[in-house]
Design a protein around this motif. Structure first.
Motif, PDB file in Angstrom:
ATOM      1  N   GLY A  13      -1.558   0.475  -4.841  1.00 28.28           N
ATOM      2  CA  GLY A  13      -0.447  -0.424  -4.531  1.00 28.28           C
ATOM      3  C   GLY A  13       0.142  -1.074  -5.772  1.00 28.28           C
ATOM      4  N   LEU A  14      -0.719  -1.442  -6.716  1.00 30.18           N
ATOM      5  CA  LEU A  14      -0.233  -2.116  -7.920  1.00 30.18           C
ATOM      6  C   LEU A  14       0.533  -1.159  -8.830  1.00 30.18           C
ATOM      7  CD1 LEU A  14      -3.347  -4.356  -8.707  1.00 30.18           C
ATOM      8  CD2 LEU A  14      -1.133  -5.124  -7.825  1.00 30.18           C
ATOM      9  N   SER A  74       2.402   1.358  -7.503  1.00 31.19           N
ATOM     10  CA  SER A  74       3.547   1.866  -6.742  1.00 31.19           C
ATOM     11  C   SER A  74       4.717   0.889  -6.758  1.00 31.19           C
ATOM     12  CB  SER A  74       3.114   2.106  -5.290  1.00 31.19           C
ATOM     13  OG  SER A  74       4.228   2.377  -4.481  1.00 31.19           O
ATOM     14  N   ARG A  75       5.920   1.453  -6.781  1.00 30.07           N
ATOM     15  CA  ARG A  75       7.091   0.618  -6.528  1.00 30.07           C
ATOM     16  C   ARG A  75       7.898   1.274  -5.405  1.00 30.07           C
ATOM     17  NH1 ARG A  75      10.848  -1.024  -9.685  1.00 30.07           N
ATOM     18  NH2 ARG A  75      10.965   0.781 -11.045  1.00 30.07           N
ATOM     19  N   ALA A  76       7.169   1.774  -4.415  1.00 35.16           N
ATOM     20  CA  ALA A  76       7.802   2.499  -3.314  1.00 35.16           C
ATOM     21  C   ALA A  76       8.728   1.587  -2.520  1.00 35.16           C
ATOM     22  CB  ALA A  76       6.728   3.075  -2.392  1.00 35.16           C
ATOM     23  N   ALA A  77       9.864   2.137  -2.145  1.00 35.21           N
ATOM     24  CA  ALA A  77      10.799   1.390  -1.302  1.00 35.21           C
ATOM     25  C   ALA A  77      10.352   1.497   0.159  1.00 35.21           C
ATOM     26  CB  ALA A  77      12.205   1.936  -1.471  1.00 35.21           C
ATOM     27  N   TRP A 111       5.478   4.830   0.771  1.00 30.84           N
ATOM     28  CA  TRP A 111       5.273   3.479   1.286  1.00 30.84           C
ATOM     29  C   TRP A 111       4.514   3.510   2.622  1.00 30.84           C
ATOM     30  CZ3 TRP A 111       7.425   0.813   5.595  1.00 30.84           C
ATOM     31  CH2 TRP A 111       7.328  -0.582   5.559  1.00 30.84           C
ATOM     32  N   LEU A 140       0.889   4.418   2.020  1.00 28.29           N
ATOM     33  CA  LEU A 140       0.156   3.293   1.435  1.00 28.29           C
ATOM     34  C   LEU A 140      -0.170   2.237   2.494  1.00 28.29           C
ATOM     35  CD1 LEU A 140      -0.892   2.262  -1.258  1.00 28.29           C
ATOM     36  CD2 LEU A 140       1.426   1.528  -1.824  1.00 28.29           C
ATOM     37  N   ARG A 141       0.784   1.957   3.353  1.00 20.92           N
ATOM     38  CA  ARG A 141       0.540   0.979   4.414  1.00 20.92           C
ATOM     39  C   ARG A 141      -0.510   1.489   5.403  1.00 20.92           C
ATOM     40  NH1 ARG A 141       4.267  -3.429   5.578  1.00 20.92           N
ATOM     41  NH2 ARG A 141       3.710  -3.297   7.768  1.00 20.92           N
ATOM     42  N   PRO A 168      12.225  -2.602  -3.782  1.00 24.11           N
ATOM     43  CA  PRO A 168      11.428  -2.995  -4.951  1.00 24.11           C
ATOM     44  C   PRO A 168      12.312  -3.604  -6.039  1.00 24.11           C
ATOM     45  CG  PRO A 168      11.829  -0.629  -4.963  1.00 24.11           C
ATOM     46  CD  PRO A 168      12.405  -1.147  -3.681  1.00 24.11           C
ATOM     47  N   LEU A 169      11.702  -4.267  -7.005  1.00 19.58           N
ATOM     48  CA  LEU A 169      12.469  -4.780  -8.141  1.00 19.58           C
ATOM     49  C   LEU A 169      13.059  -3.600  -8.904  1.00 19.58           C
ATOM     50  CD1 LEU A 169      10.046  -7.548  -9.476  1.00 19.58           C
ATOM     51  CD2 LEU A 169      12.154  -7.885  -8.140  1.00 19.58           C
ATOM     52  N   PRO A 170      14.287  -3.726  -9.390  1.00 17.88           N
ATOM     53  CA  PRO A 170      14.895  -2.596 -10.113  1.00 17.88           C
ATOM     54  C   PRO A 170      14.191  -2.361 -11.455  1.00 17.88           C
ATOM     55  CG  PRO A 170      16.274  -4.552 -10.257  1.00 17.88           C
ATOM     56  CD  PRO A 170      15.173  -4.888  -9.292  1.00 17.88           C
ATOM     57  N   PRO A 171      14.206  -1.120 -11.943  1.00 14.79           N
ATOM     58  CA  PRO A 171      13.599  -0.832 -13.251  1.00 14.79           C
ATOM     59  C   PRO A 171      14.160  -1.795 -14.299  1.00 14.79           C
ATOM     60  CG  PRO A 171      14.353   1.192 -12.202  1.00 14.79           C
ATOM     61  CD  PRO A 171      14.850   0.070 -11.352  1.00 14.79           C
ATOM     62  N   LEU A 209       8.622  -7.187 -14.047  1.00 18.52           N
ATOM     63  CA  LEU A 209       7.822  -5.962 -14.183  1.00 18.52           C
ATOM     64  C   LEU A 209       7.188  -5.858 -15.570  1.00 18.52           C
ATOM     65  CD1 LEU A 209      10.216  -3.387 -12.457  1.00 18.52           C
ATOM     66  CD2 LEU A 209       8.165  -4.463 -11.490  1.00 18.52           C
ATOM     67  N   ILE A 239       2.048  -6.707  -8.654  1.00 12.78           N
ATOM     68  CA  ILE A 239       2.957  -6.532  -7.509  1.00 12.78           C
ATOM     69  C   ILE A 239       2.560  -5.329  -6.662  1.00 12.78           C
ATOM     70  CG2 ILE A 239       5.374  -6.206  -6.818  1.00 12.78           C
ATOM     71  CD1 ILE A 239       6.228  -7.378  -9.513  1.00 12.78           C
ATOM     72  N   THR A 240       2.382  -5.542  -5.374  1.00 10.99           N
ATOM     73  CA  THR A 240       2.264  -4.427  -4.420  1.00 10.99           C
ATOM     74  C   THR A 240       3.568  -4.367  -3.611  1.00 10.99           C
ATOM     75  OG1 THR A 240       1.086  -5.865  -2.839  1.00 10.99           O
ATOM     76  CG2 THR A 240      -0.257  -4.455  -4.251  1.00 10.99           C
ATOM     77  N   PRO A 241       3.940  -3.170  -3.123  1.00 12.54           N
ATOM     78  CA  PRO A 241       5.288  -2.992  -2.566  1.00 12.54           C
ATOM     79  C   PRO A 241       5.400  -3.331  -1.080  1.00 12.54           C
ATOM     80  CG  PRO A 241       4.242  -0.862  -2.761  1.00 12.54           C
ATOM     81  CD  PRO A 241       3.238  -1.876  -3.265  1.00 12.54           C
ATOM     82  N   HIS A 242       5.143  -4.573  -0.743  1.00  7.26           N
ATOM     83  CA  HIS A 242       5.261  -5.041   0.649  1.00  7.26           C
ATOM     84  C   HIS A 242       4.374  -4.209   1.577  1.00  7.26           C
ATOM     85  CE1 HIS A 242       8.081  -7.507   3.398  1.00  7.26           C
ATOM     86  NE2 HIS A 242       6.967  -7.234   4.048  1.00  7.26           N
TER      87      HIS A 242
END
Lengths: 313, 313
Positions: free
Chosen positions: A117-118, A120-123, A129, A132-133, B261-264, B269, B276-279
């Motif tokens: 998770g840390l 990943s920046r999956a939308a 995503w 991962l969930r 997610p936060l933009p590149p 970041l 950060i984990t992606p929700h």
């Protein structure tokens, strides 16, 4: 009456003990290279060499600043201690809480898939995503087998209480006060078959060396997670590697390896889902103070003729 | 009697509900693009659009498959719901346990310095090793302030029980059954001054937007750790960034950001100690089943005239 302090630098300071142990004198081996006069030494505190212990003729008690006591755990030393009436205590209760919290942190991190998770920046809504969930779980109601049931395990089961897990502990002999189901080594393979988490807290000794071997990993259920905060030598690392590669294990979390640290290029370093911290499980902010406090509590008991805490011989 | 199912793909399947809700009919919006006949729709389940809700003249109850309900949380919708006697429930109790375990995993990982430890291969006795051990702590006896005291917070405090922490919860109005000290927003800054951990579980609404601002971070004690599993919009991210850069915060652990997610290239970041984990906090293995089970329990209550669980309007 003297206390021989054989303390590692950065651990307990002998100076801070001096006032608390009067009328005992402190002999600090770090301070002097001269030949020590060991006459009157009743207590040895720290990591005393066996050769020194043998020279202290009035010795009654050795208190170690570690939880491990491998080098004293020989038939020869045990016989000598028994013959001379020398007690051996360790600092396992100092390390029980941080070690238990460390392996508990491992369990939570694995359960909630923090390493993945840390990174990943999956939308939201993407396959990555959703996967991962879905892979993020809960400790609630899961099964755990704990190898080696001492102070760390006792602390760990307190932390696990809110999760209502099915907990099984393995130890050489049941004492009846463990508060969880206890099995002996011969019953282990059956218990491993249904465990989601296998936590190894075995110390290093002749009986435990290479204890967790290929037959243990083969007995585990597919997708189990293995944790080691005991000693690296208790695991056959080649068998661990194969269990990770074959997918038998979902992941391994190790605070101890053999050797430490693993050399660059060691195969375990290249395996995804093998997570290693460098033997930091026992660390905590005020380690010297808590080691000193633990020794002084035992010193009070020793002086008053009461049973010592963390007695191992 | 009909139930309108407006379900996201991959969440609950309308088909699996059909047998459990008879004699109610299920209308599955995913299955048909034709104009829906909304006559007789008493229940809407899923994420129904407000325009659709307005068209269901016999509607009595809306059950959401999320914990968040921001788009319904307007004066206009509340007035419409009150006028027509429509109840709104959410699935917050489905997500309470995984969210609480997720932030608890964050807390344990930070306490035992897992991100740093997992990267390190420090040898015993080195400065890096000693620093890592000394920085590894314990949750025992520490202080925590929880912003937003609902189902997640209630579950979290159960998980924290073995650590005997000093727990303070902030909510708009005390209900008296929280089991921990409760403060209102006006008392927050004083409470932040001594907290080791600040856990934000605020939902997104007009009152909570930008709630955690520079004045909040300034009120926190130096070295506090900030966690967010509520909504990204409740935090002024520039203020968070500055609190991390100045060392006011030891670390931040975020499952939610704004945007996601936060933009590149986003500055958060690039900050060490911002994790950060992606929700994924609410994710769990059997999410569709638990959402369905929760709905069916509420359906039983609805049918029997009993109070609904997780009612928000």
């Amino acid at each position: 009456m003297k206390i021989l302090c054989d303390l590692e630098p950065g651990k307990v300071s002998a100076q801070m003990l001096r006032d608390s142990v009067a009328p005992y004198d402190i002999i600090d081996r770090q301070e002097s290279n001269r030949d020590l006069d060991l006459t009157g030494v009743e207590i040895a505190f720290g990591q005393p060499e066996i050769a020194i212990i043998e020279r202290c003729e009035q010795l009654r008690w050795v208190h170690l600043t570690s939880a491990g006591y491998t080098r004293y755990d020989t038939a020869e030393f045990r016989a000598m201690a028994a013959r001379r009436g020398v007690l051996l205590t360790n600092s396992s209760s100092v390390y029980a809480a941080p070690c238990a919290e460390h392996v508990f942190a491992f369990m939570m991190a694995q359960t909630r898939r923090l390493p993945e998770g840390l990174r990943s920046r999956a939308a939201s809504g993407t396959d990555e995503w959703s996967r991962l969930r879905q892979n993020s779980g809960s400790l609630f109601g899961q099964q755990i087998v704990i190898l080696g049931f001492g102070a760390i395990a006792a602390h760990l089961i307190k932390l696990l209480a809110p999760f209502e897990m099915k907990i099984v502990g393995m130890r050489r002999s049941r004492q009846g006060n463990e508060g969880v189901a206890i099995i002996t080594p011969s019953e282990l393979h059956a218990a491993l078959a249904t465990a989601d988490h296998v936590v190894n807290i075995l110390p290093d000794n002749a009986a435990s060396r290479n204890f967790v071997d290929a037959s243990c990993f083969a007995a585990m259920k597919r997708g189990a997670v293995f944790y080691n905060i005991g000693r690296g030598t208790t695991v056959v690392q080649q068998a661990l590697l194969e269990a990770l590669r074959s997918g038998r294990l979902e992941a391994a979390w190790l605070d101890v390896t053999d050797p430490e640290p693993l050399p660059p290029g060691h195969p375990l370093l290249g395996v995804a889902n093998c997570f290693i911290t460098p033997h930091t499980a026992g660390g905590h902010r005020n380690e010297p103070e808590s080691l000193a406090r633990h020794f002084l509590e035992n010193f009070r008991r020793f002086r008053d003729g009461l049973p010592l805490q963390d007695r191992v011989m």
